[in-house]
Design an enzyme around this catalytic site. Sequence first.
Site, short mmCIF file in Angstrom:
data_model
loop_
_atom_site.label_atom_id
_atom_site.label_comp_id
_atom_site.label_asym_id
_atom_site.label_seq_id
_atom_site.Cartn_x
_atom_site.Cartn_y
_atom_site.Cartn_z
N ASP A 95 -1.50 -17.25 35.78
CA ASP A 95 -1.17 -18.13 34.65
C ASP A 95 0.14 -17.72 33.99
O ASP A 95 0.99 -18.56 33.67
CB ASP A 95 -2.28 -18.09 33.59
N LYS A 107 -12.99 -17.57 33.78
CA LYS A 107 -11.97 -16.61 34.24
C LYS A 107 -12.40 -15.14 34.05
O LYS A 107 -12.06 -14.29 34.87
CB LYS A 107 -10.64 -16.89 33.55
N ALA A 146 -6.09 -17.87 20.86
CA ALA A 146 -6.18 -16.54 21.48
C ALA A 146 -7.31 -16.51 22.49
O ALA A 146 -8.10 -15.57 22.54
CB ALA A 146 -6.39 -15.49 20.38
N SER A 195 -9.30 -31.94 37.23
CA SER A 195 -8.38 -30.94 37.82
C SER A 195 -7.39 -31.56 38.80
O SER A 195 -7.77 -32.35 39.68
CB SER A 195 -9.18 -29.85 38.53
P1 NDP Z 1 -10.34 -20.91 25.74
O1 NDP Z 1 -11.54 -21.77 25.57
O2 NDP Z 1 -10.50 -19.55 26.29
O3 NDP Z 1 -9.60 -20.72 24.30
C1 NDP Z 1 -9.35 -21.82 23.49
C2 NDP Z 1 -8.66 -21.38 22.21
O4 NDP Z 1 -8.38 -22.57 21.46
C3 NDP Z 1 -9.46 -20.47 21.30
O5 NDP Z 1 -8.59 -19.52 20.73
C4 NDP Z 1 -9.99 -21.42 20.23
O6 NDP Z 1 -10.16 -20.80 19.00
C5 NDP Z 1 -8.83 -22.38 20.11
N1 NDP Z 1 -9.18 -23.70 19.56
C6 NDP Z 1 -10.01 -24.63 20.10
N2 NDP Z 1 -10.04 -25.72 19.31
C7 NDP Z 1 -9.20 -25.48 18.28
C8 NDP Z 1 -8.81 -26.23 17.13
N3 NDP Z 1 -9.28 -27.46 16.90
N4 NDP Z 1 -7.92 -25.68 16.27
C9 NDP Z 1 -7.44 -24.43 16.49
N5 NDP Z 1 -7.78 -23.66 17.55
C10 NDP Z 1 -8.66 -24.18 18.43
O7 NDP Z 1 -9.33 -21.78 26.61
P2 NDP Z 1 -8.11 -21.26 27.51
O8 NDP Z 1 -7.38 -20.21 26.75
O9 NDP Z 1 -8.57 -20.93 28.86
O10 NDP Z 1 -7.23 -22.61 27.63
C11 NDP Z 1 -6.54 -23.12 26.50
C12 NDP Z 1 -5.81 -24.40 26.92
O11 NDP Z 1 -4.80 -24.07 27.88
C13 NDP Z 1 -6.74 -25.42 27.59
O12 NDP Z 1 -6.37 -26.72 27.15
C14 NDP Z 1 -6.43 -25.25 29.07
O13 NDP Z 1 -6.65 -26.44 29.80
C15 NDP Z 1 -4.94 -24.91 29.01
N6 NDP Z 1 -4.49 -24.14 30.19
C16 NDP Z 1 -3.46 -24.66 30.93
C17 NDP Z 1 -2.97 -23.97 32.03
C18 NDP Z 1 -1.83 -24.56 32.80
O14 NDP Z 1 -1.59 -24.11 33.93
N7 NDP Z 1 -1.11 -25.52 32.25
C19 NDP Z 1 -3.54 -22.68 32.46
C20 NDP Z 1 -4.58 -22.19 31.56
C21 NDP Z 1 -5.04 -22.92 30.49
P3 NDP Z 1 -11.59 -20.27 18.49
O15 NDP Z 1 -11.83 -19.02 19.26
O16 NDP Z 1 -11.35 -20.09 17.05
O17 NDP Z 1 -12.57 -21.37 18.83
#
Ligand code: NDP
Length: 281
Positions: free
Chosen positions: A103, A66, A129, A15
């Site tokens: 966010d 979250k 999503a 982080s």
């Molecule tokens: P979550 O774990 O809640 O969601 C992750 C999503 O990614 C799910 O929809 C999951 O799908 C999908 N996913 C994971 N692996 C794959 C893959 N190989 N192919 C396709 N889909 C995939 O995470 P968050 O939504 O909280 O965060 C998502 C990203 O955003 C993270 O990398 C996080 O660090 C980043 N982030 C950055 C922020 C910033 O300020 N820059 C703020 C918030 C988040 P499924 O449900 O099918 O597994």
Amino acid sequence: MNNDFIVIGNPIEHSLSPRIHQLFAEQCGISLRYEKKLSDHEHFESDLRLFLNSGGRGLNVTVPFKVMAYQFADDHTERAEIAGACNTLMRRENGEILGDNTDGIGLVRDLQQRLEFQLKGARVLILGAGGAVRGILGPLFDSKINYCTIATREPQKAQGLKDLFPVLNLVEYRQIPEESFDLIINATSAGLSNELPPLPPRCIQEQTVIYDLTYGPKAEPFLIWCREQGAKYCYDGIGMLVEQAAASFLLWHGVLPKTAEVIETLLKEITCTNTSPAFKK
Ligand code: NDP
């Protein structure tokens, strides 16, 4: 109450939030302590109580807590209410815990202010999503985007989002409509496990702006792949990270720090691929 803050998540070692808030504090002449806290589902609530009972003023909450943070809070801002998830908690004078979600405003500010991307009227494709998408959809629609398609591996899992935002078009990757998108947001966590989301190359055109919420080296493989498909404007989520932190800082300290110089500092400190030409529209 003291001036102690933490960011709590799992994993948490990577982080940048402590660094960002320290830079904001120096800029604004505020003295504070901001540390990282590793937690797990079993101990999340007791870790929060311990921190708050010791006088802690506020927290940032990251993956995967979250939604639990939302449930922990006594009261919510409107944007947190819509998201059903909180990345920011603040203890009020009366001891109540307020939950916020910064966010979405972080993403919108970075796109509109630093990258000068016009969201109004934009055709948007979001990949994934998860929790972050719950936070960004409200502010994107508030910015008057034209429409939004969300591609996921299992659209039925994301049905709750469609209930919240009925105008969403929810599809599997292979069903992404044959149309042009102005903005593709990678909101998957694929990069964190060194994978690429299964985006069909046909979705990418030279002028399509690619924005990966993931930042730093973990965002590189997807951004490089997008460039190989011809995209000229590709960005990672470092600007969003700083902007969402600025909005948390405002909630806690009543002052909105300047973000441009902090983004510059971080870009020098971490290796990342923000080498696209400045975007002007
Ligand atoms: P979550 O774990 O809640 O969601 C992750 C999503 O990614 C799910 O929809 C999951 O799908 C999908 N996913 C994971 N692996 C794959 C893959 N190989 N192919 C396709 N889909 C995939 O995470 P968050 O939504 O909280 O965060 C998502 C990203 O955003 C993270 O990398 C996080 O660090 C980043 N982030 C950055 C922020 C910033 O300020 N820059 C703020 C918030 C988040 P499924 O449900 O099918 O597994």
